[in-house]
Design an enzyme around this catalytic site. Structure first.
Site, PDB file in Angstrom:
ATOM      1  N   LYS A  87      28.124  47.493  53.333  1.00 28.04           N
ATOM      2  CA  LYS A  87      28.462  46.096  53.609  1.00 28.04           C
ATOM      3  C   LYS A  87      29.556  45.631  52.662  1.00 28.04           C
ATOM      4  O   LYS A  87      29.530  45.956  51.468  1.00 28.04           O
ATOM      5  CB  LYS A  87      27.209  45.233  53.471  1.00 28.04           C
ATOM      6  N   SER A 163      23.738  37.976  58.119  1.00 26.45           N
ATOM      7  CA  SER A 163      25.107  38.302  57.767  1.00 26.45           C
ATOM      8  C   SER A 163      25.405  39.805  57.753  1.00 26.45           C
ATOM      9  O   SER A 163      26.575  40.199  57.622  1.00 26.45           O
ATOM     10  CB  SER A 163      25.433  37.716  56.385  1.00 26.45           C
ATOM     11  N   SER A 187      19.266  37.923  56.455  1.00 27.00           N
ATOM     12  CA  SER A 187      20.530  38.597  56.757  1.00 27.00           C
ATOM     13  C   SER A 187      20.416  40.098  56.987  1.00 27.00           C
ATOM     14  O   SER A 187      21.339  40.705  57.524  1.00 27.00           O
ATOM     15  CB  SER A 187      21.543  38.347  55.628  1.00 27.00           C
TER      16      SER A 187
END
Length: 487
Positions: A87, A163, A187
């Site tokens: 990420k 996210s 997330s």
């Protein structure tokens, strides 16, 4: 490059354990795996838009070195040659960390790995791409001014959520068997539910957050994968004591893989469709999750329908979140670049300045009260099960589910964020499909520090109802689902 054995599914569908077995027996090599994954990426990017940076040449060199080690019978660690997506708010040495922001687009490459990347590197993992996220990971949909919207591999017209949407969409699409992620309000879990993969928010502090910016202290780092045993293996390597980290555990527990097959016999499990307060839960989602709970009951657990009495924590979350988003902007983005941030973050700054310190302190105290109730509730039960997302994935043109009340538009994730308050481990895994053929996620929560129980329950469900690879007419053909491919 040696050809993969025809008796195997495509390499991008295999679990980490199956890949490691193939490397060890020389049936195929890390180079074979990387070539298969890169071909998969070339086939589906940028339509899916799960990736924001790649270093193919460096990954190939690392795969070649790994193949040589396996040929010599000398792997460097238990993840040697395994490709991992990272990420883009996790630092990798030699890569930019742009965090979905135009204000950080020209940031120089980093000189150091963040702690969890360093642990994975020590185990031999190969980092093949950075994954998309909303700007500063501050919204529940993966749509940033820098990289645009990330789509759902089950149906490209739908959101992947956020996210960690790039990480979950990438793993679901077969770009890699694993990805890193983090979770401050859902997330990891919400996009895992939307994309039909497994995502774990561990007990906070088990995996180092260093050097992440987390003004509210609600974030935890965790793994994304398609198989529960892979989640356990990744967690063992991501967990490590980091001296100087304020919430670090004094030692990292091991043995998750040793305990994961112990089943649920004798465990006491609570099920709540709405966590006692959610105004709406899609009935088919509630029914599917209750069905999963019943399967655990049939496997030997005691099941009780019960909800913790946490009141409605959503208003307090809505009051406090803009303050923390605004703080993240000030901490992460130089002042002269802040004019480049999204409208959402600019509005967060305005709302944060309208609150006084007492407003924020009261909201934080409400979090503590919710956490106390959840800890007390889970002193009576080994596990609490809920739906992960209470709605199906929805169209990328929308910023909240259709017909969702405007005054609650930011709170369509009512079942996830309370466990960021309590810092308890929470995992999302697929438990069925909706009438539209979209994945439904079950959330499994345990007491703080009992990540092993979460993994045991998830593994039991995985064996009872494995999910096969899917092929959706609007999505990515042959994209792998959650599990059951080569168990």
């Amino acid at each position: 490059m040696s050809p993969a054995m025809p008796s195997h599914p495509p390499l991008h569908q295999l679990s980490i354990e199956a890949l490691l077995h193939g490397f060890a027996t020389l049936q195929f090599t890390p180079v074979d795996l990387l070539c298969d994954l890169l071909a998969r990426i070339e086939q589906h990017e940028p339509r899916l838009n799960a990736l924001c940076a790649r270093q193919d040449a460096a990954a190939l060199l690392a795969a070649q070195a790994s193949a040589e080690r396996w040929a010599a019978g000398q792997p460097v660690g238990r993840l040697d040659g395994i490709a991992v997506l990272v990420k883009d708010n996790h630092d990798i040495r030699g890569w930019q960390t742009r965090n979905g922001s135009r204000a950080l687009a020209n940031r120089p490459p980093l000189e150091h790995d963040c702690a969890l990347v360093a642990r994975l590197r020590e185990a031999g993992a190969i980092f093949i791409a950075k994954t998309t996220l909303p700007e500063l990971a501050c919204t529940p949909l993966t749509d940033s001014p820098l990289t645009g919207v990330t789509r759902n591999p089950w149906d490209l017209a739908l959101h992947a959520a956020g996210s960690s949407g790039g990480s979950t969409a990438g793993v679901a699409a077969g770009y890699a068997p694993a990805a890193t992620a983090n979770d401050a309000a859902g997330s990891i879990r919400t996009p895992a539910s939307f994309c039909g993969v497994i995502g774990l928010k561990p007990s906070h502090g088990l995996v180092s957050t260093s050097p992440a910016i987390d003004p509210g202290g609600m974030s935890a780092e965790g793994p994304i994968a398609r198989h529960v045993r892979d989640i356990a293996l990744l967690l063992e390597h991501m967990s490590a004591y980091e001296p100087g980290e304020p919430f670090a555990w004094p030692h990292a527990p091991l043995g998750f893989l040793e305990q994961i097959e112990d089943g649920v016999q004798g465990l006491r499990i609570a099920f709540s469709a709405d966590l006692g307060y959610a105004a709406y839960v899609d009935p088919q989602i509630a029914a599917s999750c209750l069905g999963a709970a019943r399967r655990l009951e049939a496997a030997g657990a005691t099941l009780v329908l019960a909800s913790p009495d946490i009141g409605n924590p959503a208003p307090g979350f809505v009051r406090s979140w803009p303050v923390e988003a605004a703080s993240a902007v000030d901490l992460e983005i130089p002042g002269e670049q802040q004019h480049l941030i999204s409208d959402f973050l600019q509005q967060s700054q305005l709302r944060a300045r309208q609150l006084n310190a007492l407003d924020y302190a009261n909201a934080v105290q409400e979090r503590h009260q919710v956490a106390q109730v959840l800890h007390a509730f889970l002193s009576d039960y080994d596990l609490l099960l809920t739906p992960t997302a209470v709605v199906e994935p929805f169209a990328v043109e929308l910023s909240s589910p259709p017909d969702w009340p405007q005054q609650a538009s930011s709170m369509w994730q009512p079942t996830t964020f309370p466990f960021n308050y309590s810092r308890q481990p929470a995992l999302s895994m697929p438990c069925g499909l909706s009438a539209a053929g979209l994945p439904i996620g079950l959330q499994i929560v345990a007491r703080f520090g009992r990540d092993d129980l979460v993994l045991r329950a998830a593994r039991t469900l995985e064996k009872l109802q494995p999910m096969a690879p899917f092929a959706h007419p609007h999505g990515l053909a042959d994209a792998p689902g959650a599990s059951g491919i080569e168990q």
